[in-house]
Design a protein around this motif. Structure first.
Motif, mmCIF file in Angstrom:
data_model
loop_
_atom_site.group_PDB
_atom_site.id
_atom_site.type_symbol
_atom_site.label_atom_id
_atom_site.label_comp_id
_atom_site.label_asym_id
_atom_site.label_seq_id
_atom_site.Cartn_x
_atom_site.Cartn_y
_atom_site.Cartn_z
ATOM 1 N N ASP A 8 0.872 -1.197 0.039
ATOM 2 C CA ASP A 8 -0.118 -0.013 -0.147
ATOM 3 C C ASP A 8 0.951 1.299 0.080
ATOM 4 O O ASP A 8 0.420 2.225 0.087
ATOM 5 C CB ASP A 8 -1.122 -0.016 1.273
ATOM 6 N N GLY A 9 2.205 0.804 0.250
ATOM 7 C CA GLY A 9 3.055 2.314 0.019
ATOM 8 C C GLY A 9 3.369 2.664 -1.287
ATOM 9 O O GLY A 9 4.145 3.717 -1.385
ATOM 10 N N ALA A 10 2.810 2.165 -2.323
ATOM 11 C CA ALA A 10 3.165 2.468 -3.623
ATOM 12 C C ALA A 10 2.662 3.827 -4.012
ATOM 13 O O ALA A 10 1.457 4.226 -3.837
ATOM 14 C CB ALA A 10 2.775 1.480 -4.485
ATOM 15 N N PRO A 11 3.378 4.777 -4.535
ATOM 16 C CA PRO A 11 2.825 6.128 -4.961
ATOM 17 C C PRO A 11 2.076 5.658 -6.350
ATOM 18 O O PRO A 11 2.405 4.844 -7.216
ATOM 19 C CB PRO A 11 4.051 6.896 -5.313
ATOM 20 N N THR A 12 0.956 6.549 -6.455
ATOM 21 C CA THR A 12 0.232 6.417 -7.840
ATOM 22 C C THR A 12 1.107 6.689 -8.667
ATOM 23 O O THR A 12 1.923 7.570 -8.578
ATOM 24 C CB THR A 12 -1.231 7.098 -7.793
ATOM 25 N N VAL A 13 0.817 6.656 -9.947
ATOM 26 C CA VAL A 13 1.516 7.322 -11.105
ATOM 27 C C VAL A 13 1.424 8.520 -11.135
ATOM 28 O O VAL A 13 2.446 9.385 -11.498
ATOM 29 C CB VAL A 13 0.967 6.740 -12.591
ATOM 30 N N ASP A 14 0.181 9.293 -10.768
ATOM 31 C CA ASP A 14 0.067 10.890 -10.649
ATOM 32 C C ASP A 14 0.898 11.257 -9.796
ATOM 33 O O ASP A 14 1.380 12.302 -9.861
ATOM 34 C CB ASP A 14 -1.270 11.179 -10.580
ATOM 35 N N ALA A 15 0.999 10.791 -8.411
ATOM 36 C CA ALA A 15 1.801 11.102 -7.407
ATOM 37 C C ALA A 15 3.253 11.117 -7.576
ATOM 38 O O ALA A 15 4.104 11.535 -6.923
ATOM 39 C CB ALA A 15 1.495 10.299 -6.042
ATOM 40 N N LEU A 16 3.902 10.374 -8.785
ATOM 41 C CA LEU A 16 5.147 10.306 -9.094
ATOM 42 C C LEU A 16 5.976 11.828 -9.238
ATOM 43 O O LEU A 16 6.959 11.964 -8.849
ATOM 44 C CB LEU A 16 5.452 9.397 -10.260
ATOM 45 N N GLU A 17 5.001 12.733 -9.745
ATOM 46 C CA GLU A 17 5.636 14.047 -10.060
ATOM 47 C C GLU A 17 6.071 14.565 -8.581
ATOM 48 O O GLU A 17 6.882 15.957 -8.766
ATOM 49 C CB GLU A 17 4.580 14.724 -10.708
ATOM 50 N N ARG A 18 5.694 14.034 -7.496
ATOM 51 C CA ARG A 18 6.546 14.914 -6.424
ATOM 52 C C ARG A 18 7.954 14.371 -6.296
ATOM 53 O O ARG A 18 8.820 15.209 -5.508
ATOM 54 C CB ARG A 18 5.916 14.347 -5.085
ATOM 55 N N PHE A 19 8.504 13.488 -6.961
ATOM 56 C CA PHE A 19 9.833 12.985 -6.858
ATOM 57 C C PHE A 19 10.504 13.623 -7.860
ATOM 58 O O PHE A 19 10.016 14.319 -8.745
ATOM 59 C CB PHE A 19 9.759 11.419 -7.030
ATOM 60 N N SER A 20 11.877 13.502 -7.580
ATOM 61 C CA SER A 20 13.074 14.294 -8.549
ATOM 62 C C SER A 20 13.733 12.964 -8.811
ATOM 63 O O SER A 20 14.669 13.293 -9.777
ATOM 64 C CB SER A 20 13.896 15.098 -7.642
ATOM 65 N N GLY A 21 13.610 11.725 -8.987
ATOM 66 C CA GLY A 21 14.182 10.720 -9.249
ATOM 67 C C GLY A 21 13.823 9.437 -8.861
ATOM 68 O O GLY A 21 12.891 9.406 -7.801
ATOM 69 N N ILE A 22 14.043 8.080 -9.590
ATOM 70 C CA ILE A 22 13.451 7.182 -9.141
ATOM 71 C C ILE A 22 14.403 5.903 -9.255
ATOM 72 O O ILE A 22 15.319 6.097 -10.346
ATOM 73 C CB ILE A 22 12.306 6.732 -9.676
ATOM 74 N N ILE A 23 14.995 5.116 -8.470
ATOM 75 C CA ILE A 23 15.784 4.156 -8.321
ATOM 76 C C ILE A 23 15.041 2.692 -8.290
ATOM 77 O O ILE A 23 14.468 2.412 -7.255
ATOM 78 C CB ILE A 23 16.970 4.159 -7.441
ATOM 79 N N SER A 24 15.201 1.677 -9.092
ATOM 80 C CA SER A 24 14.736 0.401 -9.184
ATOM 81 C C SER A 24 15.719 -0.554 -8.700
ATOM 82 O O SER A 24 16.751 -0.631 -9.781
ATOM 83 C CB SER A 24 14.002 0.063 -10.349
ATOM 84 N N LEU A 25 15.532 -1.320 -7.965
ATOM 85 C CA LEU A 25 16.593 -2.011 -7.372
ATOM 86 C C LEU A 25 16.669 -3.625 -8.049
ATOM 87 O O LEU A 25 15.530 -4.122 -8.600
ATOM 88 C CB LEU A 25 16.666 -2.469 -5.921
ATOM 89 N N GLY A 26 17.372 -4.471 -7.301
ATOM 90 C CA GLY A 26 17.339 -5.998 -8.164
ATOM 91 C C GLY A 26 16.234 -6.761 -7.337
ATOM 92 O O GLY A 26 15.567 -6.421 -6.294
ATOM 93 N N ALA A 27 15.929 -8.016 -7.924
ATOM 94 C CA ALA A 27 14.786 -8.676 -7.437
ATOM 95 C C ALA A 27 15.069 -10.050 -7.942
ATOM 96 O O ALA A 27 15.849 -10.495 -8.627
ATOM 97 C CB ALA A 27 13.563 -8.324 -8.166
#
Length: 249
Positions: A42-61
């Motif tokens: 439930d902690g996922a930002p919505t796609v629209d809410a992504l604009e609050r950020f200045s960057g995104i990092i996707s890690l390993g899985a």
């Protein structure tokens, strides 16, 4: 955006966190916001809410991009990455994150020609030297190659329009999409303690693939300091991209 620019870090498995990349981001004055896809769906930002950020990092899985039907978070994360690409937001994918970023850009999946486990040498392309993020790795190399730490069985084709920044025997190791998105197939974030834990936990996998785990333990002890410095330089360079993006807002 908040007064302190924020970077969204997408955590898929607790044993692969931001690790060595956290410090240069914090030193740059960025706030690190983590979304744990498994433990805090439930902690996922919505796609629209992504604009609050200045960057995104996707890690390993442990998951792979072909497992999307089993993992609802993956579809949402891909949409976030697609939106980040649309916005020109600084984006960094590491191992699985690199593969998912490539998928978000429409690149086909493919298995890695060979599994890459532990330390391997990757060849930086001529374009890497002038790259604003991966250029930090090029500056640390005297011969156009750099030793990096891996743990993957999957790969991908180069996204359309992407610039290849590093490769090993046909495996895409690093690329840039547009002016603000980077994929690294290797685990630049993983420090010595985590490397040793992964080698210990994956000993049977190493041996099954004909890789000597003790040799890679030795290499981790030899390489950790330089690798940490390289991670810090790349992290600082990415942080500057995020800060520049924040000023645009």
């Amino acid at each position: 955006m908040s007064a302190r620019p924020e970077v969204l870090v997408v955590l898929h498995d607790v044993d692969d966190n931001l690790n060595e990349l956290a410090v240069p981001l914090a030193e740059a004055g960025l706030r690190i916001v983590t979304w744990d896809v498994e433990r805090d769906p439930d902690g996922a930002p919505t796609v629209d809410a992504l604009e609050r950020f200045s960057g995104i990092i996707s890690l390993g899985a442990y998951a792979g991009v072909t497992d999307e039907a089993k993992h609802p978070w993956m579809t949402h994360e891909k949409r976030l990455l697609e939106r980040a690409l649309e916005l020109g937001m600084p984006t960094l994918g590491l191992c699985f994150g690199s593969q998912l970023l490539a998928a978000a850009a429409g690149a086909p999946f493919k298995p890695s020609p060979v599994p890459e486990l532990g330390w391997t040498s990757v060849r930086l392309t001529d374009d890497a030297a002038a790259d604003p993020v991966v250029g930090a790795l090029a500056r640390s190399s005297d011969d156009g190659e750099v030793d990096v730490y891996h743990y993957h069985f999957d790969s991908h084709e180069l996204p359309e329009g992407a610039v290849l920044l590093a490769e090993t025997n046909g495996i895409i190791e690093a690329y840039r999409l547009g002016d603000a998105a980077w994929g690294l197939q290797f685990h630049l974030e993983v420090g010595l303690a985590t490397q040793l834990a992964w080698i210990a936990g994956g000993r049977r996998v190493y041996e099954r693939e004909g890789v000597d785990p003790e040799e890679h333990e030795r290499l981790s002890h030899e390489n950790w300091r330089r690798y940490r410095e390289q991670a810090h330089e790349v992290g600082a360079a990415f942080a500057q991209q995020a800060l520049s993006y924040a000023k645009r807002g």
